[in-house]
Design an enzyme around this catalytic site. Structure first.
Site, mmCIF file in Angstrom:
data_model
loop_
_atom_site.group_PDB
_atom_site.id
_atom_site.type_symbol
_atom_site.label_atom_id
_atom_site.label_comp_id
_atom_site.label_asym_id
_atom_site.label_seq_id
_atom_site.Cartn_x
_atom_site.Cartn_y
_atom_site.Cartn_z
ATOM 1 N NE ARG A 18 -4.273 -1.469 0.379
ATOM 2 C CZ ARG A 18 -4.502 -2.958 -0.443
ATOM 3 N NH1 ARG A 18 -4.031 -2.775 -1.985
ATOM 4 N NH2 ARG A 18 -5.432 -3.468 -0.576
ATOM 5 C CG HIS A 23 -2.583 -0.440 -7.179
ATOM 6 N ND1 HIS A 23 -3.231 0.282 -5.960
ATOM 7 C CD2 HIS A 23 -2.657 -1.796 -7.179
ATOM 8 C CE1 HIS A 23 -3.295 -1.146 -4.900
ATOM 9 N NE2 HIS A 23 -3.180 -2.088 -5.644
#
Length: 309
Positions: free
Chosen positions: A224, A272
């Protein structure tokens, strides 16, 4: 009894189609279309608007569309006694292993550097390392961390791992707890972050941690964006202590055009995409949990709220 899908910015139609193929009788609403909140007992979500679920008095389950659940747990107004589940999927696991292996190989063979040299029309050759002589440290030895460790081991890397609590992982030199963190970092020439995002792990990739890595270490973050203190990373790269980084996750996504990461020649950016949930692959377990909920049975892949994952 209805299912609510809340996924701003995602293609919810694909999820609806997959769910109805798996479970033809399921009644599904896509937020924010009109619906009766009292009907909804099961929610499937990714990055829901904060405070939304407190408006659903009969909600029993909040299911994450992916492996991560921090996007749910960061909402301080979740209903009490709701069960939260996450996705555990072999396809996601394999994809993450392949992605991290590709980033590690790109680094030790300097492939990113050669791409940049090509744009400059420079014939620059550099020394490279072999997997057998490269130590890779993985922070986080959950399902994904174990899969990445196994993939790297099978490709002849020396692999170590660190976790909050003791883990016994095959072919991995394991460390755990704060007392063993420094020793783990001292031996990590390439550091891969696969930690869950919790209060304890937020901002863990900071200057103090980087300083415990060997000089010239490389950082890969596929967990993250909130794990990383961005200024500290650039500082430690610019002063030569770190050789660079590959980042797939960011505090703000999409990464703003003005962000300094874009222009940094030793930071590699991907949007991502290390491991992307495919509805047709994970919907069977979500539909099974829906049936389990209706039968008052224990759900699969439940999140332990006190641990945050």
């Amino acid at each position: 009894m209805s299912v609510l899908i809340v996924a701003p910015g995602r293609d919810s139609e694909a999820w609806v189609e997959a769910l109805k193929n798996q479970h033809p009788g399921m009644n599904i609403y896509m937020y924010p279309e009109e619906h009766d909140p009292e009907e909804v007992e099961f929610a499937l979500t990714w990055n829901h608007p904060r405070g939304l679920f407190k408006n659903y008095p009969n909600l029993k389950v909040i299911a994450s569309m992916g492996a991560g659940v921090d996007h749910i747990l960061s909402d301080n107004s979740l209903p009490e006694n709701v069960t939260i589940t996450r996705v555990v999927d072999e396809t996601l696991t394999e994809d993450m292993g392949d992605f991290v292996l590709s980033q590690v190989m790109n680094h030790i063979r300097n492939l990113h550097g050669y791409v940049k040299s090509q744009y400059k029309k420079q014939w620059d050759r550099s020394q490279y390392k072999r997997p057998q002589n490269t130590n890779v440290g993985i922070m986080g030895l959950g399902v994904l961390g174990n899969a990445v460790a196994d993939k790297l081991h099978k490709n002849f890397f020396k692999v170590s791992g660190w976790s909050k609590t003791e883990k016994n992982c095959e072919n991995v030199t394991s460390y755990y707890g704060k007392d063993q963190l420094e020793e783990f970092l001292n031996n990590s020439e390439i550091l891969v972050c696969l930690l869950p995002l919790t209060e304890d792990t937020e901002n863990i990739l900071n200057e103090d941690l980087f300083d415990m890595l060997p000089e010239g270490a490389y950082v890969i973050n596929v967990a993250r964006g909130e794990h990383l203190v961005e200024h500290d990373l650039m500082k430690m790269i610019d002063n030569g202590h770190l050789s660079g980084a590959s980042l797939d996750v960011f505090r703000e996504e999409p990464l703003p055009e003005e962000h300094p990461f874009w222009e940094h020649d030793r930071i590699n950016i991907t949007p991502h995409i290390a491991s992307v949930t495919k509805p047709e692959s994970v919907v069977p377990q979500i539909a099974e949990n829906y049936d389990r909920m209706k039968e008052n049975q224990d759900l699969k892949n439940k999140v332990e709220l006190d641990r945050g994952y």
